[in-house]
Design a protein around this motif. Structure first.
Motif, PDB file in Angstrom:
ATOM      1  N   UNK A  15    -119.086 -28.865  86.337  1.00  0.00           N
ATOM      2  CA  UNK A  15    -117.812 -28.258  86.485  1.00  0.00           C
ATOM      3  C   UNK A  15    -117.612 -26.734  87.115  1.00  0.00           C
ATOM      4  N   UNK A  16    -119.025 -26.214  86.840  1.00  0.00           N
ATOM      5  CA  UNK A  16    -118.996 -24.860  87.483  1.00  0.00           C
ATOM      6  C   UNK A  16    -119.131 -24.809  88.883  1.00  0.00           C
ATOM      7  N   UNK A  17    -119.605 -23.523  89.154  1.00  0.00           N
ATOM      8  CA  UNK A  17    -119.479 -23.004  90.741  1.00  0.00           C
ATOM      9  C   UNK A  17    -120.614 -22.085  90.842  1.00  0.00           C
ATOM     10  N   UNK A  45    -134.874 -35.629 101.579  1.00  0.00           N
ATOM     11  CA  UNK A  45    -133.838 -34.693 101.857  1.00  0.00           C
ATOM     12  C   UNK A  45    -132.554 -35.233 102.650  1.00  0.00           C
ATOM     13  N   UNK A  46    -131.635 -34.825 102.334  1.00  0.00           N
ATOM     14  CA  UNK A  46    -130.041 -35.075 102.782  1.00  0.00           C
ATOM     15  C   UNK A  46    -129.382 -33.953 103.114  1.00  0.00           C
ATOM     16  N   UNK A  47    -128.771 -34.235 104.316  1.00  0.00           N
ATOM     17  CA  UNK A  47    -128.095 -33.392 105.053  1.00  0.00           C
ATOM     18  C   UNK A  47    -126.546 -33.118 104.293  1.00  0.00           C
ATOM     19  N   UNK A  48    -126.511 -31.980 103.880  1.00  0.00           N
ATOM     20  CA  UNK A  48    -125.190 -31.669 103.172  1.00  0.00           C
ATOM     21  C   UNK A  48    -123.990 -31.246 103.902  1.00  0.00           C
ATOM     22  N   UNK A  49    -124.206 -30.208 104.928  1.00  0.00           N
ATOM     23  CA  UNK A  49    -123.034 -29.758 105.566  1.00  0.00           C
ATOM     24  C   UNK A  49    -123.635 -28.914 106.677  1.00  0.00           C
ATOM     25  N   UNK A  50    -122.686 -29.061 107.828  1.00  0.00           N
ATOM     26  CA  UNK A  50    -123.240 -28.630 108.984  1.00  0.00           C
ATOM     27  C   UNK A  50    -121.973 -27.666 109.598  1.00  0.00           C
ATOM     28  N   UNK A  51    -122.337 -26.396 110.180  1.00  0.00           N
ATOM     29  CA  UNK A  51    -121.482 -25.760 110.912  1.00  0.00           C
ATOM     30  C   UNK A  51    -121.694 -25.620 112.314  1.00  0.00           C
ATOM     31  N   UNK A  52    -121.035 -25.332 113.442  1.00  0.00           N
ATOM     32  CA  UNK A  52    -121.540 -25.328 114.736  1.00  0.00           C
ATOM     33  C   UNK A  52    -121.522 -23.781 114.996  1.00  0.00           C
ATOM     34  N   UNK A  53    -122.110 -23.407 116.115  1.00  0.00           N
ATOM     35  CA  UNK A  53    -122.424 -22.152 116.492  1.00  0.00           C
ATOM     36  C   UNK A  53    -120.974 -21.214 116.465  1.00  0.00           C
ATOM     37  N   UNK A  62    -120.189 -37.284 102.441  1.00  0.00           N
ATOM     38  CA  UNK A  62    -119.214 -37.538 101.496  1.00  0.00           C
ATOM     39  C   UNK A  62    -118.971 -37.203  99.954  1.00  0.00           C
ATOM     40  N   UNK A  63    -120.174 -37.227  99.505  1.00  0.00           N
ATOM     41  CA  UNK A  63    -120.453 -36.960  98.222  1.00  0.00           C
ATOM     42  C   UNK A  63    -120.064 -35.308  97.734  1.00  0.00           C
ATOM     43  N   UNK A  64    -120.140 -34.348  98.612  1.00  0.00           N
ATOM     44  CA  UNK A  64    -119.461 -33.100  98.518  1.00  0.00           C
ATOM     45  C   UNK A  64    -118.269 -32.515  99.302  1.00  0.00           C
ATOM     46  N   UNK A  65    -117.724 -33.403  99.827  1.00  0.00           N
ATOM     47  CA  UNK A  65    -116.538 -33.039 100.520  1.00  0.00           C
ATOM     48  C   UNK A  65    -115.235 -32.844  99.753  1.00  0.00           C
ATOM     49  N   UNK A  66    -114.660 -31.649  99.946  1.00  0.00           N
ATOM     50  CA  UNK A  66    -113.548 -31.297  98.895  1.00  0.00           C
ATOM     51  C   UNK A  66    -114.044 -30.496  97.754  1.00  0.00           C
ATOM     52  N   UNK A  67    -115.389 -30.584  97.731  1.00  0.00           N
ATOM     53  CA  UNK A  67    -115.964 -29.647  96.430  1.00  0.00           C
ATOM     54  C   UNK A  67    -116.644 -28.383  97.281  1.00  0.00           C
ATOM     55  N   UNK A  68    -117.481 -28.562  98.251  1.00  0.00           N
ATOM     56  CA  UNK A  68    -118.319 -27.575  98.840  1.00  0.00           C
ATOM     57  C   UNK A  68    -117.581 -27.073 100.183  1.00  0.00           C
ATOM     58  N   UNK A  69    -117.750 -25.658 100.390  1.00  0.00           N
ATOM     59  CA  UNK A  69    -117.359 -25.177 101.666  1.00  0.00           C
ATOM     60  C   UNK A  69    -118.532 -24.330 102.398  1.00  0.00           C
ATOM     61  N   UNK A  80    -122.996 -19.184 104.056  1.00  0.00           N
ATOM     62  CA  UNK A  80    -122.726 -19.604 102.775  1.00  0.00           C
ATOM     63  C   UNK A  80    -122.445 -20.962 102.424  1.00  0.00           C
ATOM     64  N   UNK A  81    -122.722 -21.379 101.209  1.00  0.00           N
ATOM     65  CA  UNK A  81    -122.375 -22.492 100.618  1.00  0.00           C
ATOM     66  C   UNK A  81    -121.578 -22.593  99.337  1.00  0.00           C
ATOM     67  N   UNK A  82    -120.278 -22.394  99.539  1.00  0.00           N
ATOM     68  CA  UNK A  82    -119.600 -22.281  98.079  1.00  0.00           C
ATOM     69  C   UNK A  82    -119.604 -23.693  97.582  1.00  0.00           C
ATOM     70  N   UNK A  83    -119.902 -23.900  96.441  1.00  0.00           N
ATOM     71  CA  UNK A  83    -120.069 -25.239  95.583  1.00  0.00           C
ATOM     72  C   UNK A  83    -119.464 -24.970  94.423  1.00  0.00           C
TER      73      UNK A  83
END
Length: 116
Positions: A15-17, A45-53, A62-69, A80-83
């Motif tokens: 529940x923490x961040x 190894x699993x791809x978690x998040x991608x951001x374009x240039x 899917x497992x982190x969508x809505x929780x990670x930014x 950054x990855x806010x979890x």
């Protein structure tokens, strides 16, 4: 010399961040797609998040969508990855990468442990 250095990992209760950071040197981060991966013990190894240039519309597994930014600051050559709402299954070593057309650079990783 290219370096990607992750930071911000640690032990957190369910529940923490946590907020992970990845600082790059030796490259122009604004020209790369940046990625966060994770690898749990005994798993691939699993791809978690991608951001374009351009930094718009990050995509998430899917497992982190809505929780990670994921966000990027090209001026500081940092991503950054806010979890939030962390779960025990988020426990893993988290890696950032900088992906160019012909090559992908990796950091050494930072451990995230979610446990009570």
């Amino acid at each position: 010399q290219v370096q990607l250095v992750e930071s911000g990992g640690g032990l957190v209760q369910p529940g923490g961040s946590l907020r992970l950071s990845c600082a790059a040197s030796g490259i122009t981060m604004s020209m790369a797609a940046m990625r966060w991966y994770r690898q749990a013990p005994g798993k691939e190894r699993e791809l978690v998040a991608v951001i374009s240039s351009a930094g718009d519309n990050p995509t998430y597994v899917d497992s982190v969508r809505g929780r990670f930014t994921m966000s990027r600051d090209n001026a500081k050559n940092t991503v950054h990855l806010q979890m939030n709402s962390l779960k025990p299954e988020d426990t893993a070593v988290y890696y950032c990468s900088a992906r160019f057309i012909i090559r992908e650079y990796w950091g050494q990783g930072t451990q995230v442990t979610v446990s009570s």
